[in-house]
Write an enzyme that holds these catalytic residues in place. Structure first.
Site, PDB file in Angstrom:
ATOM      1  N   CYS A 172       0.823  -1.211   0.000  1.00 35.58           N
ATOM      2  CA  CYS A 172       0.000   0.000   0.000  1.00 35.58           C
ATOM      3  C   CYS A 172       0.863   1.269   0.000  1.00 35.58           C
ATOM      4  O   CYS A 172       1.554   1.550  -0.954  1.00 35.58           O
ATOM      5  CB  CYS A 172      -0.976  -0.044   1.172  1.00 35.58           C
ATOM      6  SG  CYS A 172      -2.378   1.072   1.029  1.00 35.58           S
ATOM      7  N   HIS A 173       0.850   2.037   1.089  1.00 33.22           N
ATOM      8  CA  HIS A 173       1.649   3.257   1.199  1.00 33.22           C
ATOM      9  C   HIS A 173       3.095   2.988   1.665  1.00 33.22           C
ATOM     10  O   HIS A 173       3.921   3.891   1.630  1.00 33.22           O
ATOM     11  CB  HIS A 173       1.026   4.226   2.214  1.00 33.22           C
ATOM     12  CG  HIS A 173      -0.257   4.844   1.768  1.00 33.22           C
ATOM     13  ND1 HIS A 173      -1.467   4.203   1.854  1.00 33.22           N
ATOM     14  CD2 HIS A 173      -0.519   6.070   1.252  1.00 33.22           C
ATOM     15  CE1 HIS A 173      -2.423   4.999   1.415  1.00 33.22           C
ATOM     16  NE2 HIS A 173      -1.877   6.137   1.037  1.00 33.22           N
ATOM     17  N   ALA A 174       3.383   1.777   2.123  1.00 35.42           N
ATOM     18  CA  ALA A 174       4.707   1.473   2.694  1.00 35.42           C
ATOM     19  C   ALA A 174       5.881   1.743   1.758  1.00 35.42           C
ATOM     20  O   ALA A 174       6.964   2.094   2.233  1.00 35.42           O
ATOM     21  CB  ALA A 174       4.750   0.038   3.212  1.00 35.42           C
ATOM     22  N   GLN A 213       6.591   4.277   0.363  1.00 41.13           N
ATOM     23  CA  GLN A 213       7.094   5.621   0.658  1.00 41.13           C
ATOM     24  C   GLN A 213       8.328   5.548   1.556  1.00 41.13           C
ATOM     25  O   GLN A 213       9.241   6.360   1.431  1.00 41.13           O
ATOM     26  CB  GLN A 213       6.013   6.470   1.327  1.00 41.13           C
ATOM     27  CG  GLN A 213       4.881   6.830   0.403  1.00 41.13           C
ATOM     28  CD  GLN A 213       3.775   7.577   1.123  1.00 41.13           C
ATOM     29  OE1 GLN A 213       3.337   7.194   2.210  1.00 41.13           O
ATOM     30  NE2 GLN A 213       3.315   8.651   0.517  1.00 41.13           N
ATOM     31  N   HIS A 267      -2.049   6.130  -5.987  1.00 37.80           N
ATOM     32  CA  HIS A 267      -1.791   7.565  -5.871  1.00 37.80           C
ATOM     33  C   HIS A 267      -0.387   7.933  -5.384  1.00 37.80           C
ATOM     34  O   HIS A 267      -0.043   9.100  -5.354  1.00 37.80           O
ATOM     35  CB  HIS A 267      -2.897   8.286  -5.074  1.00 37.80           C
ATOM     36  CG  HIS A 267      -2.977   7.914  -3.641  1.00 37.80           C
ATOM     37  ND1 HIS A 267      -3.850   6.965  -3.178  1.00 37.80           N
ATOM     38  CD2 HIS A 267      -2.321   8.381  -2.568  1.00 37.80           C
ATOM     39  CE1 HIS A 267      -3.712   6.861  -1.877  1.00 37.80           C
ATOM     40  NE2 HIS A 267      -2.788   7.695  -1.483  1.00 37.80           N
TER      41      HIS A 267
END
Length: 187
Positions: free
Chosen positions: A112-114, A116, A134
């Protein structure tokens, strides 16, 4: 005897991780007989969010980032959520810890966002991976080859887009953690 018997897996998280992105993979790792350590900035408990709005369960922390030695672990799991990666990517000890897995060729899984965190650790350039769509522009700007797929494996780096991809993500992390060091995994 599970596929991950004698494997110790680090899970790096702070408050605000996405609940299922930690609990589901950790359950699967334990089913395969892995030892799992929850590592965070401070001792005590960390709390996830479910859907970025509801604080839910509490998870016990096994070690602080400052006390964790990456050389004692066979793999690293990075759950997503909005707050968790944003906090960890500003923590120099966390980035050093993450980078150590890449330098040693050990498998790393991020969902997912990890990814980043991986951008801030400067380990995505030239790597094929996925994430929540996104943040794809951030990954591309950091030199990653971003693709929109359920699960992507690149030399020990396993990534998925979101909780809906957890079944495929869990299958691949078990496989990669079982395989161990990958010569193509690098910082």
């Amino acid at each position: 005897m599970g596929l991950l018997t004698h494997r110790i897996i680090a899970v790096l998280a702070v408050d605000g991780f996405e609940e299922s992105e930690l609990t589901v993979p950790v359950q699967r790792l334990k089913e395969e007989n892995a030892t799992v350590h929850i590592i965070s900035a401070e001792m005590g408990k960390i709390q996830p969010m479910k859907g970025d709005k509801d604080w839910t369960i509490e998870v016990d922390v096994d070690k602080t980032i400052a006390d964790a030695d990456a050389s004692t672990y066979h793999g690293l799991l990075l759950p997503g959520g909005v707050l968790n990666p944003d906090t960890l990517r500003k923590n120099e000890d966390a980035l050093t810890f993450v980078k150590a897995f890449f330098e040693a060729g050990k498998p790393v899984a991020a969902i997912c966002h990890a990814p980043q965190i991986l951008i801030s650790a400067e380990v995505v350039k030239g790597r094929k991976l996925t994430s929540i769509p996104h943040i794809s522009i951030d990954l591309k700007n950091a030199g990653a080859n971003w693709v929109d797929e359920e699960v992507v494996v690149d030399q020990g780096l396993v990534t998925s887009r979101s909780p809906k991809d957890l079944p495929a993500f869990c299958d691949k992390i078990v496989e990669e953690f079982a395989e161990g060091v990958h010569s193509g995994q690098h910082a």
